[in-house]
Design an enzyme around this catalytic site. Sequence first.
Site, mmCIF file in Angstrom:
data_model
loop_
_atom_site.group_PDB
_atom_site.id
_atom_site.type_symbol
_atom_site.label_atom_id
_atom_site.label_comp_id
_atom_site.label_asym_id
_atom_site.label_seq_id
_atom_site.Cartn_x
_atom_site.Cartn_y
_atom_site.Cartn_z
ATOM 1 N N LYS A 1 37.233 52.178 -18.810
ATOM 2 C CA LYS A 1 37.045 53.154 -18.301
ATOM 3 C C LYS A 1 36.943 52.994 -16.583
ATOM 4 O O LYS A 1 36.125 51.865 -16.291
ATOM 5 C CB LYS A 1 35.444 53.746 -18.422
ATOM 6 C CG LYS A 1 35.709 54.794 -19.617
ATOM 7 C CD LYS A 1 34.461 55.481 -20.023
ATOM 8 C CE LYS A 1 34.196 56.805 -19.895
ATOM 9 N NZ LYS A 1 32.946 57.523 -20.380
ATOM 10 N N ILE A 2 37.662 53.516 -16.004
ATOM 11 C CA ILE A 2 37.658 53.021 -14.438
ATOM 12 C C ILE A 2 37.496 54.679 -13.709
ATOM 13 O O ILE A 2 38.022 55.304 -13.920
ATOM 14 C CB ILE A 2 38.927 52.604 -14.070
ATOM 15 C CG1 ILE A 2 38.996 51.224 -14.515
ATOM 16 C CG2 ILE A 2 39.042 52.661 -12.506
ATOM 17 C CD1 ILE A 2 40.572 50.634 -14.192
#
Length: 364
Positions: A141-142
């Site tokens: 997750k970014i």
Amino acid sequence: MENNVKQIHSFGQSIWLDFIDREIMASGKLQSLIDVDGVRGVTSNPAIFEKAITSSSDYNADIKAAAASSKTNEELFFKLAIKDIQNACDLFAGLYNEAPKGSDGYVSLEVSPFLALDTEGTTKQALELWKAVGRDNVMIKIPGTQPGLPAIRTAISEGLNINVTLLFGLPRYAAVAEAYIAGLEDRLAAGKAIDNISSVASFFLSRIDVVVDPILEAKAEKELTGEVAIASAKKAYEIYKQVFSGERWEKLAAKGAKPQRLLWASTGSKNPAFKDTKYVEALIGPDTVDTVPLETIEAFRDHGIAADTLELGLDNATAILEKIKTLGIDIDAITQQLEDEGIEKFNKPFEKLLQAIEDQKAKV
């Protein structure tokens, strides 16, 4: 009679659980959610891990074992988290390997929230976490912040699965879809395969209404309350359909590229006046994901209504967003404010989590 939650899948939407801890895996409850409710993935975030680690003794032995070899509490945290993510990935491996392979069965692990505005730091940690988990069905997750965009592009070009999180506004969502496509093009230009990469763009819903609704009420526009987030999501889906069609996309699709699915996040109702399944019911449609807290899955199982709703009332969605503009509500400013607050909302529990690990280390 088929389970209400499972029915959602027949409309082309995948339900992922927005929760992870060791107890839910060890007790067989997660397996039951997969079997009974058709849950097809898991998302985690710093706040979820903070709750998992501070509210049980399940992690004490690992904290003790890893304390000496970890330079920082953050490093120790990621050792704990990676173990959980690997176990969850293994639980979903069967689903991931179902044909067509890689269409579901993902488990998301987020980079440190302290890196939300640091392109280089995010890119580096995303690659490290990807290698450390070592599972084809992990998603890193970014956050979809401005500095996150180049990190997303690089990560995709390196062959990572990416869950872009913390999206509130339509212009930013369009920029995220562009970063994904550009990353695939970079990878293809380097002579590498792109048919094994998967990505989602996580659009946060109920928090938009939490901010906009009081403004609407103050302007005596009560009938619009609870409508702006859903209208935005419907417009995002319109953008999705435009972006993932046409000549540029077809070139990538011909090489096996998958569209970056929209994922609805923050779908539990925060306003007690709304039906607790409101956001889930309003946005069911093909090639999308909804990541849902456990209590909302349970509510939907009990009284949710599954129907193909995502593309209903598109004209109305357009009209709602036009109307709030004429009311002088600057949705772009609000979504930027929500992004800033969102970073803070993950930093706080992460600080608390690192402190809890520190306290735990002292105890053990």
